[in-house]
Design a protein around this motif. Sequence first.
Motif, mmCIF file in Angstrom:
data_model
loop_
_atom_site.group_PDB
_atom_site.id
_atom_site.type_symbol
_atom_site.label_atom_id
_atom_site.label_comp_id
_atom_site.label_asym_id
_atom_site.label_seq_id
_atom_site.Cartn_x
_atom_site.Cartn_y
_atom_site.Cartn_z
ATOM 1 N N GLU A 1 0.846 -1.198 0.000
ATOM 2 C CA GLU A 1 0.000 0.000 0.000
ATOM 3 C C GLU A 1 0.883 1.250 0.000
ATOM 4 O OE1 GLU A 1 -2.861 -0.047 3.217
ATOM 5 O OE2 GLU A 1 -3.536 1.985 2.752
ATOM 6 N N GLN B 1 2.501 1.883 -3.356
ATOM 7 C CA GLN B 1 1.589 2.573 -4.291
ATOM 8 C C GLN B 1 1.567 4.082 -4.038
ATOM 9 O OE1 GLN B 1 -2.358 1.029 -4.000
ATOM 10 N NE2 GLN B 1 -1.867 -0.896 -5.015
ATOM 11 N N ILE B 2 1.519 4.446 -2.764
ATOM 12 C CA ILE B 2 1.461 5.868 -2.416
ATOM 13 C C ILE B 2 2.710 6.587 -2.908
ATOM 14 C CG2 ILE B 2 1.437 7.507 -0.469
ATOM 15 C CD1 ILE B 2 -0.169 5.397 1.117
ATOM 16 N N ASP C 1 -2.617 17.586 1.148
ATOM 17 C CA ASP C 1 -2.716 17.676 2.611
ATOM 18 C C ASP C 1 -3.505 16.497 3.182
ATOM 19 O OD1 ASP C 1 -2.237 19.148 5.031
ATOM 20 O OD2 ASP C 1 -4.361 19.649 5.044
ATOM 21 N N LYS C 2 -4.541 16.082 2.461
ATOM 22 C CA LYS C 2 -5.382 14.986 2.952
ATOM 23 C C LYS C 2 -4.680 13.633 2.846
ATOM 24 C CE LYS C 2 -10.368 15.599 3.143
ATOM 25 N NZ LYS C 2 -10.304 15.673 4.536
ATOM 26 N N GLU C 3 -3.735 13.517 1.898
ATOM 27 C CA GLU C 3 -3.044 12.235 1.701
ATOM 28 C C GLU C 3 -1.805 12.107 2.580
ATOM 29 O OE1 GLU C 3 -4.043 11.792 -3.091
ATOM 30 O OE2 GLU C 3 -2.197 12.760 -2.414
ATOM 31 N N GLU D 1 -0.898 13.044 5.737
ATOM 32 C CA GLU D 1 -0.931 12.561 7.124
ATOM 33 C C GLU D 1 -1.172 11.043 7.201
ATOM 34 O OE1 GLU D 1 -3.344 14.989 9.697
ATOM 35 O OE2 GLU D 1 -3.045 13.668 11.389
ATOM 36 N N PRO D 2 -2.194 10.498 6.490
ATOM 37 C CA PRO D 2 -2.390 9.044 6.538
ATOM 38 C C PRO D 2 -1.168 8.273 6.023
ATOM 39 C CG PRO D 2 -4.327 10.099 5.607
ATOM 40 C CD PRO D 2 -3.273 11.139 5.712
ATOM 41 N N ALA D 3 -0.476 8.856 4.990
ATOM 42 C CA ALA D 3 0.702 8.177 4.440
ATOM 43 C C ALA D 3 1.808 8.101 5.484
ATOM 44 C CB ALA D 3 1.187 8.917 3.202
ATOM 45 N N TYR E 1 1.398 8.147 8.704
ATOM 46 C CA TYR E 1 0.991 7.189 9.743
ATOM 47 C C TYR E 1 1.250 5.751 9.292
ATOM 48 C CZ TYR E 1 -1.309 10.979 12.269
ATOM 49 O OH TYR E 1 -1.551 12.132 12.962
ATOM 50 N N LEU E 2 1.043 5.501 7.987
ATOM 51 C CA LEU E 2 1.305 4.154 7.475
ATOM 52 C C LEU E 2 2.806 3.858 7.568
ATOM 53 C CD1 LEU E 2 0.065 1.640 6.178
ATOM 54 C CD2 LEU E 2 0.464 2.660 3.955
#
Lengths: 402, 322
Positions: free
Chosen positions: A17, A20-21, A68-70, A72-74, A76-77
């Motif tokens: 995952e 991919q990012i 900005d939305k992508e 932070e989650p990235a 954290y991953l």
Amino acid sequence: MASVIVVDNELKDSLKEYRQIIDSAAQNTSFSEVLNPLLEDAQLAQKQEIIAALYAHSQPATLTKLTDKEFEPAVYLLVHILSQLGVDLADEKSGLYEIIVESNPHTQPTIRDRKSIKSTTILSILNTLFNLLPETSQTRAHIIAHILTIVEKSKLDFGLVQNSIGLHLVQWLKSSGTSEEQIRSTFWRFIALDSTFSAQTLQLIKSFTQSFAVSAGELTQLIKFALSSEVVDVSFLINNNVAASLAANSSDALVAAFSKYVNGDLVELSSADFADLPVAEINAKSRILSLSKFFSQQSSSADHSDIVFKYSEIPNVTSSQDFENLLVGAIKSGVVVGKLNQVEEVFYLSRVNRFVLAGNDAENTAAWNSVRSTLQEWRASLTNINEIVKSSRENIVNNNSN
Amino acid sequence: MPEQRSYMHLVRPNVAAPGAPAANGPSTVKIQAPALFQILEIVSKQVLYTDKRIIGTLLGSRSDDLSEFEIKHAFMVPCNETGDSVTIEDHTHKTLYQLYKKAHPKDAVLGWFGSSSTIDNTTGLIHDFYSKGSDRAYPYPAIYLNVDYLKDNRISEPKLSTYIGAAVGKPVSGVQLGWKANINNYIFTPIPNEVISSSVTEKIALNNLREKSVNTASFVLDSAEDASFLSAQLEAVTSNIDKLLAEISNVDNSDANLDLLRLLSNNLLNKPQLLTNLPELERLFSAHNQDVTLIEYLTKVIKEQIELSARLTATAEAEKKY
């Protein structure tokens, strides 16, 4: 429980995952080319190589291409993958914190710009990492330092950190085993971020100086902050530690002026001597304090009425209008409460701030005695009020029966 | 003295919810006292079934910028855990929510609550249930309230923690139906919470509960004191003054005492003169009473006049007839 990561995937799936990012952010497959051979092993035995590849391809230059939305989650991953691979999040030299801090935008995006990474997002990540670490971790202190740097550089609103960090800073730093010297330097660095010199920050300074000694440099910062603030009566800052520091540095011109100011004596600073201070405002505040000192002294003296003051007896005022202006300023700042009769030129005092300062033992003992006697009078009158109510009731009943 | 808090909360993290505003700010959860009692009543069932998870739905309102969640009501939702999977009785949740919605059309599902000592994959699954689908928190982020009160099967003081689920990994576009393995990934980040009492009656009830002993057989609130309410209040103030006098009878120059002195001298020394001037107080009080009595007399006189006039009219009319 602080923050907890819950990821239902296998580590390999998480890596795919993340691949991919990164590939979509970098718009090439260089990360896939490095990672794919390492993922062929079902046990993921080459952990160090995977970690190295992750760091190499997660540089701020790549990550900041995410929205900005992508972003932070990235991150954290990435944090989850690194912790699964055995990287200690408490290791501040692991490279993770550098990636995050360097991703902070150098210029703030406009309000309309919803895609660029914001400084608050970086703060949010550091906030979560702080919560992921145990209370005793030294890295928590480093994260706080990073947060302060970001607030300072990005010129974020101090209100964002004022209470959320200010109220708990000492507790967190003490738990993490930070030395007293470092706690003091971090606190005063935090205070320096408040460009509005707010009353809440003054309260933070007050509670901090109750537990920690104040050095000469810190005292200067305290005085400049207190004098620049809109709060007129800052006598609450003078606790035992501050009083000791004031006494030790009494030869300094700023300290001497501040001592006069908090005692309610009139100070008239000149901008030539104190160029970095708002001298006009300080002089105006000092007039208010001097007025409140006059009220408090006169109201407790035996040969003066407790609450009635004529315009003519007020010192340091040029005219009735000058006094009224000064009085309105004093009432506005909360130092004095009362009623004004402009026709008869009389002021009725209801309440005035007294100067209770640590170190003034004789004055404080006298104040304690007055408080005690007032309380005793109040107590006696309350008992009598009860009797008055009862006797009035009886009177009414008797009158009715007659 | 600020509350001791081991976690930090600067801004709300990025959540996988389309309804969340773009700008991040701090969030806080307010729990209304009646809702807290409901939650405690529900989670206390955990004592009976230690191996069974007890969960429920949180209802209330949220501000537009998600800076404030206010929990106003809660109900239990049955669920069954088998191994790694969990079955939530969606029908019960929907029925109870629709019922609540009829009486409170402006309120919505805020999230869920449970009683657990750890956050695990099942927590993530349940959170996912509440974050997606109709009649749940979607399109806004769900919050999770944990009441930790069981330590090694022993009951301890309930500890309330509230969390918001930050998104992890690749954002999911659109609404996903069903539970896919890659979407229930969260970082549960703590957000501050506080218990609030919204009305004066609730405050009085809470104070009564605090003052009265709960374990007595007959728990009856004593309302017979109302008649002498003023006297009781005067005695309460007097006893407080006594306590304060005892406290300040022997003080040192510590910072806490200086703060107390500052507070007392700023507020007490210019007290209303009337309080200590007893003759004047008595005169004013009796004057007030006389005024009240006079008004009562006048009212009575006017009333009697009206009655008399009515009777006279009635008698006059009766005489006319004969």
